[in-house]
Scaffold this motif. Structure first.
Motif, PDB file in Angstrom:
ATOM      1  N   ARG A  24       0.638  -1.167  -0.004  1.00 30.98           N
ATOM      2  CA  ARG A  24      -0.062   0.033   0.153  1.00 30.98           C
ATOM      3  C   ARG A  24       0.704   1.435  -0.102  1.00 30.98           C
ATOM      4  N   GLU A  25       2.243   1.270   0.535  1.00 29.89           N
ATOM      5  CA  GLU A  25       2.933   2.565   0.725  1.00 29.89           C
ATOM      6  C   GLU A  25       4.093   2.508  -0.163  1.00 29.89           C
ATOM      7  N   ARG A  26       4.920   1.272  -0.048  1.00 27.92           N
ATOM      8  CA  ARG A  26       6.314   1.261  -0.693  1.00 27.92           C
ATOM      9  C   ARG A  26       6.009   1.063  -2.129  1.00 27.92           C
ATOM     10  N   GLU A  67      -3.478  -0.468 -10.906  1.00 26.44           N
ATOM     11  CA  GLU A  67      -3.809  -1.761 -10.544  1.00 26.44           C
ATOM     12  C   GLU A  67      -3.630  -2.053  -9.077  1.00 26.44           C
ATOM     13  N   ILE A  68      -2.385  -1.493  -8.617  1.00 24.00           N
ATOM     14  CA  ILE A  68      -1.947  -2.038  -7.073  1.00 24.00           C
ATOM     15  C   ILE A  68      -2.980  -1.141  -6.306  1.00 24.00           C
ATOM     16  N   GLN A  69      -3.002   0.165  -6.534  1.00 24.18           N
ATOM     17  CA  GLN A  69      -3.780   1.134  -5.793  1.00 24.18           C
ATOM     18  C   GLN A  69      -5.172   0.698  -5.727  1.00 24.18           C
ATOM     19  N   HIS A  70      -5.815   0.233  -6.703  1.00 25.74           N
ATOM     20  CA  HIS A  70      -7.116  -0.305  -6.842  1.00 25.74           C
ATOM     21  C   HIS A  70      -7.337  -1.593  -6.694  1.00 25.74           C
ATOM     22  N   ASP A  71      -6.375  -2.347  -6.058  1.00 26.18           N
ATOM     23  CA  ASP A  71      -6.678  -3.951  -5.716  1.00 26.18           C
ATOM     24  C   ASP A  71      -7.223  -4.748  -6.906  1.00 26.18           C
ATOM     25  N   ARG A  72      -6.634  -4.378  -8.179  1.00 27.83           N
ATOM     26  CA  ARG A  72      -7.128  -5.301  -9.408  1.00 27.83           C
ATOM     27  C   ARG A  72      -6.345  -6.599  -9.255  1.00 27.83           C
ATOM     28  N   GLN A  73      -6.861  -7.631 -10.002  1.00 27.24           N
ATOM     29  CA  GLN A  73      -6.355  -8.865 -10.402  1.00 27.24           C
ATOM     30  C   GLN A  73      -4.905  -8.932 -10.877  1.00 27.24           C
ATOM     31  N   TYR A  88       6.296 -18.055 -13.718  1.00 28.39           N
ATOM     32  CA  TYR A  88       5.522 -16.955 -13.102  1.00 28.39           C
ATOM     33  C   TYR A  88       3.809 -17.470 -13.425  1.00 28.39           C
ATOM     34  N   ASN A  89       3.534 -17.472 -14.703  1.00 29.52           N
ATOM     35  CA  ASN A  89       2.160 -17.693 -15.006  1.00 29.52           C
ATOM     36  C   ASN A  89       1.347 -18.898 -14.538  1.00 29.52           C
ATOM     37  N   ASP A  90       2.355 -19.889 -14.650  1.00 40.90           N
ATOM     38  CA  ASP A  90       1.704 -21.229 -13.987  1.00 40.90           C
ATOM     39  C   ASP A  90       1.416 -21.216 -12.593  1.00 40.90           C
ATOM     40  N   GLU A  91       2.280 -20.453 -11.680  1.00 39.69           N
ATOM     41  CA  GLU A  91       1.715 -20.197 -10.273  1.00 39.69           C
ATOM     42  C   GLU A  91       0.906 -19.175 -10.051  1.00 39.69           C
ATOM     43  N   LEU A  92       0.956 -18.079 -10.777  1.00 41.29           N
ATOM     44  CA  LEU A  92      -0.251 -17.243 -10.859  1.00 41.29           C
ATOM     45  C   LEU A  92      -1.828 -17.934 -11.032  1.00 41.29           C
ATOM     46  N   ALA A  93      -1.715 -18.874 -11.850  1.00 39.69           N
ATOM     47  CA  ALA A  93      -2.839 -19.491 -12.324  1.00 39.69           C
ATOM     48  C   ALA A  93      -3.534 -20.546 -11.128  1.00 39.69           C
ATOM     49  N   LYS A  94      -2.167 -20.985 -10.434  1.00 43.97           N
ATOM     50  CA  LYS A  94      -2.677 -21.842  -9.132  1.00 43.97           C
ATOM     51  C   LYS A  94      -3.161 -21.003  -8.036  1.00 43.97           C
ATOM     52  N   LEU A  95      -2.931 -19.569  -8.138  1.00 50.02           N
ATOM     53  CA  LEU A  95      -3.049 -18.861  -6.947  1.00 50.02           C
ATOM     54  C   LEU A  95      -4.637 -18.004  -6.926  1.00 50.02           C
ATOM     55  N   GLY A  96      -5.077 -18.263  -8.193  1.00 53.18           N
ATOM     56  CA  GLY A  96      -6.570 -17.860  -8.253  1.00 53.18           C
ATOM     57  C   GLY A  96      -7.305 -17.546  -9.569  1.00 53.18           C
ATOM     58  N   PRO A  97      -6.982 -16.277  -9.999  1.00 50.83           N
ATOM     59  CA  PRO A  97      -5.714 -15.415  -9.787  1.00 50.83           C
ATOM     60  C   PRO A  97      -6.215 -14.331  -8.563  1.00 50.83           C
ATOM     61  N   PRO A  98      -5.349 -14.072  -7.645  1.00 50.79           N
ATOM     62  CA  PRO A  98      -5.270 -13.103  -6.736  1.00 50.79           C
ATOM     63  C   PRO A  98      -5.454 -11.610  -6.976  1.00 50.79           C
ATOM     64  N   THR A  99      -5.788 -10.883  -6.054  1.00 54.56           N
ATOM     65  CA  THR A  99      -5.556  -9.521  -6.247  1.00 54.56           C
ATOM     66  C   THR A  99      -4.304  -8.844  -5.503  1.00 54.56           C
ATOM     67  N   TRP A 100      -3.840  -7.645  -6.029  1.00 60.59           N
ATOM     68  CA  TRP A 100      -2.723  -7.000  -5.511  1.00 60.59           C
ATOM     69  C   TRP A 100      -2.544  -6.927  -3.861  1.00 60.59           C
ATOM     70  N   LEU A 101      -3.811  -6.736  -3.390  1.00 54.78           N
ATOM     71  CA  LEU A 101      -3.839  -6.651  -1.682  1.00 54.78           C
ATOM     72  C   LEU A 101      -4.145  -7.514  -0.937  1.00 54.78           C
ATOM     73  N   SER A 108       4.307 -11.941  -5.158  1.00 48.40           N
ATOM     74  CA  SER A 108       3.594 -10.552  -5.667  1.00 48.40           C
ATOM     75  C   SER A 108       4.712  -9.646  -5.793  1.00 48.40           C
ATOM     76  N   GLU A 109       5.718  -9.712  -4.858  1.00 46.77           N
ATOM     77  CA  GLU A 109       6.826  -8.599  -5.088  1.00 46.77           C
ATOM     78  C   GLU A 109       7.842  -9.025  -6.211  1.00 46.77           C
ATOM     79  N   CYS A 110       8.053 -10.270  -6.453  1.00 48.06           N
ATOM     80  CA  CYS A 110       9.050 -10.663  -7.363  1.00 48.06           C
ATOM     81  C   CYS A 110       8.394 -10.404  -8.885  1.00 48.06           C
ATOM     82  N   TYR A 111       6.865 -10.736  -8.580  1.00 46.01           N
ATOM     83  CA  TYR A 111       6.085 -10.615  -9.819  1.00 46.01           C
ATOM     84  C   TYR A 111       6.131  -9.320 -10.475  1.00 46.01           C
TER      85      TYR A 111
END
Length: 471
Positions: A24-26, A67-73, A88-101, A108-111
């Motif tokens: 949210r800040e950095r 995207e980050i500030q509005h918590d998009r996927q 990266y994309n295979d793992e993202l698919a397994k995660l949901g896909p999630p939202t930034w927050l 997510s930081e590596c992504y």
């Protein structure tokens, strides 16, 4: 073999975690700085195609910030020709896909930085552009007092070692400890964390006085074990005694890493040093191979580097103080020695794309088998900084009394790799503490108290030097 620890990891959705603050800040601050950097380069560009590509990069960065500030996927990373995109994309698919927050912090930081990389690699004119280079150079210039102090100390030490005079074991051990602690606290100038660092702030974090005051803040210190390991290998007369350093930040931290490397070679505790930089701009200030060349270049011509006003200094009407002849000579000594080590193959740079994968180092035996086998040839592998520590321990919510050897998983005892982690704490995960230490630190002012947050571990004030044997 387990690819992850199988326990809860830190999430940007956890209000008690530094991940919450980071997302949210950095991150918005980091992207804003990146936009400013690219805008300046686009403004200075003369090639119309480069200008158009630069404007598209600016649009992509602005969209990412939104995207980050509005918590998009999180969306799949575009294919830029590198094999890690599918990981990266295979793992993202397994995660949901999630939202930034509300997503795994480590992933997510590596992504975030890997996705930013594609904005450049998919262009013609910006493929090798380092959008963090200006910040790295600015911070290294701001480190001038500590750079000069260490140059004088190192020249004195190296001259003593080269004289051939006998150095008592206890003195040699103290030298090693000092070099490791210099290397440890050099990590204080992490640009991804200290996004509002001033010239005065940087100077307070560096220098002998600051390091002396910080000795009591090293919560785990396995320096002596690492020294005995290298001392034993030297005594046994091994022809090749290699030490690897998995690098973290460029600028001042790379400078102190090279001081450690030079000391190890000069003292005979190592015959070769292998440095492991990143392959893409990463976590703002991480070392690229080009940063090594830039550092040597600044030491080769230190007067122009330190005496030429920066853009900011020109705007403020400031002129840097002239560099004393003695300081210039000390820096010339470093340049000549380090250049010779590099030219003779005693200092080698070995990038690997694995260092910018999304997962923890628990995955090394399966994702980077060649790298894993290569590191077994080293007498000691030194992992620098907070992110490497998070990846070593799978960024897992371990009990802080968990042994470091346990938290390393496949890189722990039995891996064939001697691991030494030099880490100033800038994230929640910490292991290897004595019972009660975490509770005591939480109780100090700003430590987190009853909030459930381990805030004492967020600001780089505390540190650990942790060792794990290969067997």
């Amino acid at each position: 073999m387990a690819l992850d620890a199988g326990k809860p990891t830190y999430s940007t959705g956890d209000k008690t975690s530094f991940a919450w603050v980071t997302a949210r800040e950095r991150w918005p601050v980091i992207i804003t700085s990146a936009i400013d950097d690219v805008y300046r380069s686009v403004h200075a560009a003369t090639d119309p195609e480069a200008v158009q590509e630069g404007k598209k990069i600016l649009e992509s960065l602005a969209s990412l910030k939104y995207e980050i500030q509005h918590d998009r996927q999180l969306t799949p990373i575009e294919d830029d020709g590198y094999l890690d995109v599918s990981l990266y994309n295979d793992e993202l698919a397994k995660l949901g896909p999630p939202t930034w927050l509300n997503v795994s912090w480590l992933y997510s930081e590596c992504y975030l930085f890997r996705r930013i990389s594609t904005y450049f690699t998919k262009t013609t004119h910006w493929k090798t552009y380092d959008l963090f280079a200006r910040q790295k150079i600015k911070t290294f210039r701001s480190s001038r007092p500590a750079v000069l102090e260490l140059a004088a100390r190192y020249r004195e030490l190296a001259t003593q070692l080269q004289s051939g005079d006998h150095i008592p074991d206890e003195a040699e051990k103290l030298m090693f400890t000092e070099m490791c602690e210099v290397c440890l606290w050099g990590n204080a100038t992490d640009l991804s964390l200290l996004t509002t660092l001033t010239y005065e702030d940087i100077q307070k974090l560096q220098g002998a006085k600051a390091r002396k005051e910080s000795e009591k803040n090293i919560l785990v210190n396995d320096t002596a074990t690492a020294f005995e390991l290298l001392k034993k290998a030297k005594a046994e007369g091994k022809a090749e005694r290699r030490v690897d350093i998995v690098l973290d930040n460029a600028g001042f931290e790379l400078y102190v890493d090279l001081i450690l490397a030079g000391y190890l070679l000069s003292s005979g505790l190592a015959t070769h040093i292998v440095l492991h930089p990143k392959s893409i701009p990463w976590f703002v200030s991480d070392v690229l191979p080009s940063d090594f060349a830039h550092l040597l270049s600044s030491l080769a011509n230190p007067k122009p580097f330190y005496e030429t006003p920066s853009d900011d200094e020109n705007l403020q009407g400031k002129t840097p103080a002239p560099l004393a002849d003695a300081d210039a000579e000390n820096l010339a000594f470093l340049f000549q020695q380090w250049s010779r080590f590099h030219a003779e193959g005693q200092v080698i740079l070995r990038p690997n794309r694995f260092w910018t994968h999304a997962g923890s180092f628990w995955r090394m035996p399966s994702e980077a088998k060649d790298l894993f086998e290569d590191l077994k040839l080293s007498e000691l592998v030194i992992f620098k900084g907070d992110l490497n520590y998070r990846k070593l321990t799978a960024d897992t919510d371990w009990d802080p009394t968990t042994p470091f050897t346990t938290a390393l998983g496949p890189l722990g005892p039995g891996s064939g790799i001697n691991v030494l982690s030099l880490r100033t704490c800038k994230a929640d995960v910490v292991v290897g503490l004595e019972p009660g230490v975490d509770e005591k630190l939480r109780a100090v002012e700003g430590g987190g108290g009853d909030s459930g947050a381990r805030k004492w571990a967020w600001n780089g004030k505390w540190a650990v030097i942790s060792f794990s044997p290969r067997e």
